[in-house]
Scaffold this motif. Sequence first.
Motif, PDB file in Angstrom:
ATOM      1  N   GLU A  46      -4.632   1.501  15.528  1.00  0.00           N
ATOM      2  CA  GLU A  46      -5.458   2.081  14.172  1.00  0.00           C
ATOM      3  C   GLU A  46      -6.594   2.338  14.172  1.00  0.00           C
ATOM      4  O   GLU A  46      -8.123   1.825  14.509  1.00  0.00           O
ATOM      5  CB  GLU A  46      -5.898   0.497  12.838  1.00  0.00           C
ATOM      6  CG  GLU A  46      -6.113   0.371  11.778  1.00  0.00           C
ATOM      7  CD  GLU A  46      -5.735   1.523  10.524  1.00  0.00           C
ATOM      8  OE1 GLU A  46      -4.143   1.274  10.232  1.00  0.00           O
ATOM      9  OE2 GLU A  46      -6.121   2.332  10.371  1.00  0.00           O
ATOM     10  N   MET A  47      -6.571   3.569  13.058  1.00  0.00           N
ATOM     11  CA  MET A  47      -7.274   4.640  13.251  1.00  0.00           C
ATOM     12  C   MET A  47      -9.129   4.678  12.921  1.00  0.00           C
ATOM     13  O   MET A  47      -9.885   5.094  12.783  1.00  0.00           O
ATOM     14  CB  MET A  47      -6.608   6.010  13.164  1.00  0.00           C
ATOM     15  CG  MET A  47      -6.194   6.028  11.885  1.00  0.00           C
ATOM     16  SD  MET A  47      -5.831   7.957  11.115  1.00  0.00           S
ATOM     17  CE  MET A  47      -5.025   8.005  10.028  1.00  0.00           C
ATOM     18  N   ALA A  54      -2.348   2.513   2.585  1.00  0.00           N
ATOM     19  CA  ALA A  54      -1.936   2.522   1.162  1.00  0.00           C
ATOM     20  C   ALA A  54      -1.809   0.904   1.071  1.00  0.00           C
ATOM     21  O   ALA A  54      -2.342   0.479  -0.427  1.00  0.00           O
ATOM     22  CB  ALA A  54      -0.596   2.655   1.216  1.00  0.00           C
ATOM     23  N   THR A  55      -2.088   0.151   1.631  1.00  0.00           N
ATOM     24  CA  THR A  55      -1.776  -1.147   1.472  1.00  0.00           C
ATOM     25  C   THR A  55      -3.263  -1.912   0.664  1.00  0.00           C
ATOM     26  O   THR A  55      -3.362  -2.886  -0.223  1.00  0.00           O
ATOM     27  CB  THR A  55      -1.857  -2.320   3.373  1.00  0.00           C
ATOM     28  OG1 THR A  55      -0.704  -1.686   4.228  1.00  0.00           O
ATOM     29  CG2 THR A  55      -2.002  -3.812   3.416  1.00  0.00           C
ATOM     30  N   SER A  58      -2.588  -1.877  -3.210  1.00  0.00           N
ATOM     31  CA  SER A  58      -1.299  -1.949  -2.673  1.00  0.00           C
ATOM     32  C   SER A  58      -1.519  -3.528  -4.256  1.00  0.00           C
ATOM     33  O   SER A  58      -2.190  -4.127  -4.213  1.00  0.00           O
ATOM     34  CB  SER A  58      -0.917  -2.987  -2.136  1.00  0.00           C
ATOM     35  OG  SER A  58       0.737  -3.186  -2.323  1.00  0.00           O
ATOM     36  N   GLY A  59      -0.893  -3.370  -5.318  1.00  0.00           N
ATOM     37  CA  GLY A  59      -0.404  -3.937  -6.663  1.00  0.00           C
ATOM     38  C   GLY A  59       0.342  -5.376  -5.392  1.00  0.00           C
ATOM     39  O   GLY A  59       0.100  -6.666  -6.342  1.00  0.00           O
ATOM     40  N   MET A  61       2.696  -6.636  -5.438  1.00  0.00           N
ATOM     41  CA  MET A  61       3.440  -7.481  -6.310  1.00  0.00           C
ATOM     42  C   MET A  61       4.602  -8.248  -5.808  1.00  0.00           C
ATOM     43  O   MET A  61       5.526  -7.054  -5.129  1.00  0.00           O
ATOM     44  CB  MET A  61       3.753  -7.056  -7.911  1.00  0.00           C
ATOM     45  CG  MET A  61       2.695  -7.380  -8.717  1.00  0.00           C
ATOM     46  SD  MET A  61       3.071  -6.210 -10.546  1.00  0.00           S
ATOM     47  CE  MET A  61       2.235  -4.274  -9.232  1.00  0.00           C
ATOM     48  N   ALA A 178      -3.985   6.835  17.592  1.00  0.00           N
ATOM     49  CA  ALA A 178      -3.450   7.430  18.561  1.00  0.00           C
ATOM     50  C   ALA A 178      -2.441   8.340  18.331  1.00  0.00           C
ATOM     51  O   ALA A 178      -2.642   9.724  17.119  1.00  0.00           O
ATOM     52  CB  ALA A 178      -1.542   6.695  18.275  1.00  0.00           C
ATOM     53  N   GLY A 348       6.648  -2.054   0.207  1.00  0.00           N
ATOM     54  CA  GLY A 348       6.790  -1.891   0.629  1.00  0.00           C
ATOM     55  C   GLY A 348       6.198  -3.360   1.181  1.00  0.00           C
ATOM     56  O   GLY A 348       6.415  -4.326   2.324  1.00  0.00           O
ATOM     57  N   LYS A 350       6.338  -6.153  -0.764  1.00  0.00           N
ATOM     58  CA  LYS A 350       6.727  -7.549  -0.196  1.00  0.00           C
ATOM     59  C   LYS A 350       7.842  -7.683   0.923  1.00  0.00           C
ATOM     60  O   LYS A 350       8.305  -9.190   0.715  1.00  0.00           O
ATOM     61  CB  LYS A 350       7.495  -7.312  -2.091  1.00  0.00           C
ATOM     62  CG  LYS A 350       8.522  -6.599  -1.907  1.00  0.00           C
ATOM     63  CD  LYS A 350       9.294  -6.286  -3.263  1.00  0.00           C
ATOM     64  CE  LYS A 350       8.792  -5.376  -4.784  1.00  0.00           C
ATOM     65  NZ  LYS A 350       8.015  -4.094  -3.783  1.00  0.00           N
TER      66      LYS A 350
END
Length: 397
Positions: A46-47, A54-55, A58-59, A61, A178, A348, A350
């Motif tokens: 993970e950079m 985005a996570t 995130s809502g 839902m 990466a 994505g 959910k």
Amino acid sequence: MKLQDILNKINLPKASDIVIIGGGVIGCSIAMQLSKMSFGSITLLEMNAISSGATSKSGAMIREFYQIDFLIEMAKESKKFFEQSDINFIKNGRIYLFSKENTDSAYNNAILNKKLGVNIDVIDIKQIKNLIPEVNIDDISIGLFEPEAGYVDSVETTYKFAQNAINNGVQIFTNTKAESIEINKNGIQAIKTNKGKIKTKMIINASGAWANYINKSVDENLPIFALRVQQVILKANPAVVPMNYCLMDYSKGTYLRPDYGQTYIAGEELGFEQNDIVSPDYYNQSSDHDVITEYKSRIVSRLPSFDNSIIKSGHAAIYDMTPDANPILGASSKIKGLFYAVGFSGHGFKLSPIIGNMIAELITKEKTDPILKKFNLSRFALKNLILPKFPIKNPNN
Ligand SMILES: Cc1cc2nc3c(=O)[nH]c(=O)nc-3n(C[C@H](O)[C@H](O)[C@H](O)COP(=O)(O)OP(=O)(O)OC[C@H]3O[C@@H](n4cnc5c(N)ncnc54)[C@H](O)[C@@H]3O)c2cc1C
């Protein structure tokens, strides 16, 4: 060892049976699911920090309602996972509101969802009013109610996935970018990072809106673009009885989700948003005053008590969009050993448990789930897009 100690590690392994790029909910879910299947060594890169893309905005839902049969099945499986896990899944119920232009679509999609076992009902104006007495229904013809839908905390959930993966032996490296994939005629040989090289034969690209950065080195361009979207956090007037449902307003194009301490998250539904295409590395992560005040005014015109709410904050985030607003999943047909789980187009979160499981099975059992095949990259060239039979339209277009 504590998660944070592990995340601060800097010595990369010399070799790994598989390397996952991206520590968002998708990469972490794949790492967790794969680690349960007694596969070999698994490394996740993970950079930035876990759940920083985005996570983080995130809502999160969780619902089963979709407009396509196999997405409904996937959402059902994922919801089952959340229900059976120790993740705090708040099932506050979800109300969908439609204006007359979308009445047929709402009915037809309700039939499709019910046929597949989703607990969802068509509700008339009176029933909508019973659920939310103050709601303004002047422009509404019909609603849907999904009582078992709700939300989770996106960051907490992703850290849980990461912790589970680590407990099962996955090595996670944060602040590790990466940079390129080394290939020869036999396929993938190694991955180069800003901290050194890892020999590997298999790579999963789960890097969200950045997917084409790493793909440049293998010359396979993915049809993904970063769409800037905004959210406003509203602090409700404490004197007002809180509205506890997740609300999806397909007439005004907004969603509203309760959060902690009388706050609410509001944003714009896909198909209603501004066309703000950006670079994922260089975009304005603050909100635009005119946009978030517009969101607030749409919420107020639906729920007048929000007139007294305060705009606590606002921010921008990105959706990794594809041309049909559905992800690219499965093996690259060009590079042996390269797999994709990218392009989730704003829905994505959910699906993350089932995506993790499907990709892990593809890798361990070398078996492609028939549903997974539908999400192959080739669908764009073949013009075989994933599109709903009864689309919900923006009534203002
Ligand atoms: C405002 C907003 C609201 C949303 N609401 C919902 C919702 O209510 N329900 C729902 O289901 N979905 C929702 N979504 C969508 C959902 O959150 C996303 O689809 C999901 O979080 C995507 O996860 P990801 O892991 O694919 O991407 P990301 O979270 O973006 O993760 C990708 C990661 O890869 C890392 N990375 C990139 N390149 C490299 C590299 N070269 N090397 C190492 N690391 C790299 C990035 O730093 C990033 O952390 C929402 C999204 C947003 C933005």
